[in-house]
Design a protein around this motif. Structure first.
Motif, PDB file in Angstrom:
ATOM      1  N   ARG A   1     -19.999   0.352   8.803  1.00 25.12           N
ATOM      2  CA  ARG A   1     -18.883   1.221   8.418  1.00 25.12           C
ATOM      3  C   ARG A   1     -18.459   0.906   6.986  1.00 25.12           C
ATOM      4  NH1 ARG A   1     -14.934  -0.325  13.534  1.00 25.12           N
ATOM      5  NH2 ARG A   1     -16.169   0.706  15.135  1.00 25.12           N
TER       6      ARG A   1
ATOM      7  N   ALA B   1     -14.037   5.064   8.341  1.00 21.58           N
ATOM      8  CA  ALA B   1     -14.457   5.618   7.048  1.00 21.58           C
ATOM      9  C   ALA B   1     -13.513   5.255   5.900  1.00 21.58           C
ATOM     10  CB  ALA B   1     -14.559   7.138   7.159  1.00 21.58           C
ATOM     11  N   THR B   2     -12.269   4.951   6.216  1.00 20.68           N
ATOM     12  CA  THR B   2     -11.297   4.677   5.151  1.00 20.68           C
ATOM     13  C   THR B   2     -10.554   3.361   5.402  1.00 20.68           C
ATOM     14  OG1 THR B   2      -9.721   6.039   6.351  1.00 20.68           O
ATOM     15  CG2 THR B   2     -10.866   7.083   4.506  1.00 20.68           C
ATOM     16  N   LEU B   3      -9.926   2.872   4.354  1.00 19.39           N
ATOM     17  CA  LEU B   3      -9.083   1.682   4.478  1.00 19.39           C
ATOM     18  C   LEU B   3      -8.011   1.933   5.539  1.00 19.39           C
ATOM     19  CD1 LEU B   3      -8.056  -1.038   2.768  1.00 19.39           C
ATOM     20  CD2 LEU B   3      -6.234   0.563   2.184  1.00 19.39           C
ATOM     21  N   SER B   4      -7.804   0.955   6.421  1.00 20.45           N
ATOM     22  CA  SER B   4      -6.800   1.123   7.483  1.00 20.45           C
ATOM     23  C   SER B   4      -6.078  -0.201   7.732  1.00 20.45           C
ATOM     24  CB  SER B   4      -7.459   1.589   8.774  1.00 20.45           C
ATOM     25  OG  SER B   4      -8.137   0.507   9.399  1.00 20.45           O
TER      26      SER B   4
ATOM     27  N   GLU C   1       0.831  -1.213   0.000  1.00 24.38           N
ATOM     28  CA  GLU C   1       0.000   0.000   0.000  1.00 24.38           C
ATOM     29  C   GLU C   1       0.861   1.257   0.000  1.00 24.38           C
ATOM     30  OE1 GLU C   1      -3.333   0.413  -0.200  1.00 24.38           O
ATOM     31  OE2 GLU C   1      -3.681  -1.741  -0.429  1.00 24.38           O
TER      32      GLU C   1
ATOM     33  N   TRP D   1     -15.336   0.742   5.895  1.00 26.25           N
ATOM     34  CA  TRP D   1     -14.234  -0.207   6.043  1.00 26.25           C
ATOM     35  C   TRP D   1     -14.225  -0.697   7.489  1.00 26.25           C
ATOM     36  CZ3 TRP D   1     -11.429  -1.756   1.823  1.00 26.25           C
ATOM     37  CH2 TRP D   1     -11.567  -0.982   0.670  1.00 26.25           C
TER      38      TRP D   1
ATOM     39  N   ASP E   1      -8.202  -3.399   8.151  1.00 28.41           N
ATOM     40  CA  ASP E   1      -8.566  -4.188   6.971  1.00 28.41           C
ATOM     41  C   ASP E   1      -7.414  -5.094   6.547  1.00 28.41           C
ATOM     42  OD1 ASP E   1     -11.249  -2.853   6.039  1.00 28.41           O
ATOM     43  OD2 ASP E   1      -9.901  -1.200   6.505  1.00 28.41           O
TER      44      ASP E   1
END
Lengths: 223, 223
Positions: free
Chosen positions: B152, B158-161, B22, B154, B164
């Motif tokens: 949620r 709220a966002t990919l972290s 990532e 993810w 995940d």
């Protein structure tokens, strides 16, 4: 005020209590026996483990002892415990993991099962074979602490850090349960002896779990 | 360049590989079977576990997958994975611990023992009773992922972290070993299916462990 859900011999709760003590963060202790599987406790922490640091006013529940310590480090400026360069911080976190995972799997976990859970919950006698193996592995871990203390002022580096608190938390539980033989580990004993005098550690050493008594040297700062 | 010591079915190494992917951090993969207890590997990591992220030029060895992820987060500005308020970061770290500790103890760990270690090292047949219990516990964990995905975008918010990435790392190893039944878990399946298409995940899914073959749906992004 923060409420810490914990029981006296939980090494992960002890680590968080030491952090709260070093940073001077006010909190209440709430007794929780995770093996009872209380539904209200699972609502706070789906993993069903102590410690949980809960703020009822904010509706905030923090779970997992390492996540709690990182949170306290990020939100409190007092007494930094994960400090220095990124590499120095990685070394502190490596040692925290070594005690929370390896030392726990080898020593604290089996001791808690044999000497606490079997006595309080399962009503069984401890397995002397397991206790001997635990003592053997404790010596290996103490050898490594001796090595660290020979090479550094504190376990994680030049100053007191979360690595020392994690090690002291696990060692204190193992010592309470009679699983530590300090003979031949003078460096580890000297480091731990200094630690026993710290104001953050004294309340822990003065506390007793019901039924189970520690050996006489346990809370003696000169032992 | 960074050298990552790992083996293909190590869930903790997979988590670190996803972070490296990532963040676009160049690295070489070095194969290490920790169960062989190689002395040179213990010199890099006294805990004897994968992954280790090693930089031979700097003489730097990072051990413990969570310490490695925190290091990469602190030293790379690209693709933040532990972000937001202190409480949001604590929630991400709670979920990482839930997968690395609970899911591993319930599912990935027993599966690796029964289906990899017994086959490659111990030359024993897997215990079908253990495999059934692993499958039952996997359903409970998938129920919790369904619940998170219902509430949620993810797993961590709220966002990919990193939450995940940790979940996908463990699920992918369990799925490879035939331990995941996706039926009845449409939310978890949909989340995982999106994840399988990510460029950071594709190389992992294309890789094979010697002797052990995954089920046909394993690397199919439409399954």
């Amino acid at each position: 005020m923060w409420q810490l859900y914990q029981f006296p011999l939980c090494p992960f709760s002890r680590k968080v209590r030491l952090v709260l003590g070093e940073k001077g963060i006010a909190h209440e202790l709430w007794r929780e026996n995770p093996w009872e599987g209380r539904a209200e406790f699972f609502a706070l922490n789906p993993a069903g483990r102590t410690p949980v640091l809960h703020d009822p006013d904010k509706g905030l529940s923090l779970c997992d002892s390492r996540a709690i310590c990182e949170y306290l480090e990020e939100t409190s400026e007092r007494a930094p415990l994960i400090m220095g360069t990124a590499a120095a911080r990685a070394e502190i976190r490596r040692l925290v993991a070594l005690f929370d995972e390896n030392f726990f799997a080898d020593v604290t976990g089996p001791l808690l099962h044999e000497k606490m859970k079997k006595r309080l919950v399962l009503r069984q006698a401890p397995d002397s074979r397991v206790l001997r193996e635990t003592m053997r592995l404790a010596h290996e871990h103490l050898d490594y602490i001796d090595y660290l203390v020979d090479n550094r002022p504190w376990l994680g580096g030049a100053t007191l850090s979360l690595a020392d608190l994690a090690a002291a938390a696990h060692l204190s539980v193992a010592d309470y349960l009679g699983g530590i033989d300090w003979n031949g580990h003078e460096q580890a004993r000297a480091w731990y002896s200094v630690f026993k005098s710290r104001p953050s550690f004294r309340p822990l050493l003065a506390e007793r779990m019901e039924v189970i008594q520690p050996p006489s040297h346990y809370s003696d700062v000169n032992a």
